[in-house]
Write an enzyme that holds these catalytic residues in place. Structure first.
Site, PDB file in Angstrom:
ATOM      1  N   ARG A  87       0.757  -1.126  -0.070  1.00 40.30           N
ATOM      2  CA  ARG A  87       0.131  -0.057   0.077  1.00 40.30           C
ATOM      3  C   ARG A  87       0.928   1.206   0.146  1.00 40.30           C
ATOM      4  NH1 ARG A  87      -4.264  -1.672  -2.359  1.00 40.30           N
ATOM      5  NH2 ARG A  87      -5.554  -2.929  -1.324  1.00 40.30           N
ATOM      6  N   GLU A  90       1.593   1.740  -3.372  1.00 47.59           N
ATOM      7  CA  GLU A  90       0.748   2.273  -4.074  1.00 47.59           C
ATOM      8  C   GLU A  90       0.296   3.702  -3.793  1.00 47.59           C
ATOM      9  OE1 GLU A  90      -4.134   1.017  -4.546  1.00 47.59           O
ATOM     10  OE2 GLU A  90      -3.285   0.957  -2.782  1.00 47.59           O
ATOM     11  N   SER A 113      15.666  15.064   1.521  1.00 44.50           N
ATOM     12  CA  SER A 113      16.554  14.254   2.124  1.00 44.50           C
ATOM     13  C   SER A 113      16.169  12.949   2.823  1.00 44.50           C
ATOM     14  CB  SER A 113      17.650  15.103   2.974  1.00 44.50           C
ATOM     15  OG  SER A 113      18.517  14.009   3.231  1.00 44.50           O
TER      16      SER A 113
END
Length: 146
Positions: A87, A90, A113
Site C-alpha cells: 500500500r 501504491e 533528503s
C-alpha cells in the site's frame, strides 16, 4: 555477524521480552522508527545506543558491533506482496508525481533528503475507523548548477 543474522537475533529477543519497538526505543533514547530501522538492518547506531539496545534485550556484544556497522541499503526490486508495504508503494505510485510537483512548486528543483530525515508513525482514533498517521520530515536539497 552480518545484518541479517543480527536482525534475526534482535527479533527473537524482542519477541521473548514482550517489549514493543516504542518501549525499546524509549530505553535507547532514540525515535522508534529509527531504532526499528536499525534493528531491521537499514540504518546503523552509534556505540552508546547500540550497547543500550543490547542491554535492554540481553544481547551479546557482537550484536552491538553489527548494529554499528554501516548498512548496505538495498532491497528487493520487485513490488512487495506484504499488504502494508504494498500500500505504501501504491501511495507513491498514485501520489508520487503529485508530491514531486508540490515539492518543486514550494521549494524549487531538488529532493527531500532521506539522510537528514525523521519519521513518526502515530495512531489517530476515529469513530469511523482508526487512522494511520505517517509524518516524514526531510531536509530539502536543491540541485546545483555548475
Amino acid at each position: 555477524m552480518n545484518k541479517l543474522e543480527m536482525t534475526e537475533i534482535i527479533i527473537t529477543a524482542k519477541t521473548q521480552s514482550g517489549l514493543s519497538w516504542e518501549a525499546i526505543a524509549a530505553q535507547v533514547g532514540l525515535a522508534p522508527a529509527f531504532v526499528t530501522s536499525a534493528c531491521l538492518g537499514m540504518n546503523s547506531l552509534k556505540a552508546e545506543p547500540a550497547d543500550k539496545l543490547c542491554q535492554v534485550l540481553g544481547l551479546p556484544a557482537e550484536v552491538s558491533t553489527a548494529l554499528q556497522a554501516f548498512p548496505h541499503k538495498s532491497w528487493d526490486k520487485t513490488i512487495p506482496t506484504d499488504p502494508v508495504i504494498y500500500r505504501l508503494y501504491e501511495v507513491v505510485g498514485v501520489y508520487g508525481d503529485t508530491i514531486k510537483a508540490l515539492i518543486h512548486e514550494k521549494f524549487g528543483d531538488g529532493i527531500m533528503s532521506a539522510i537528514d530525515f525523521s519519521m513518526h508513525i502515530d495512531k489517530e482514533e476515529n469513530p469511523a475507523g482508526d487512522r494511520v498517521k505517517i509524518t516524514m520530515n526531510g531536509k530539502f536539497l536543491p540541485y546545483k548548477s555548475w
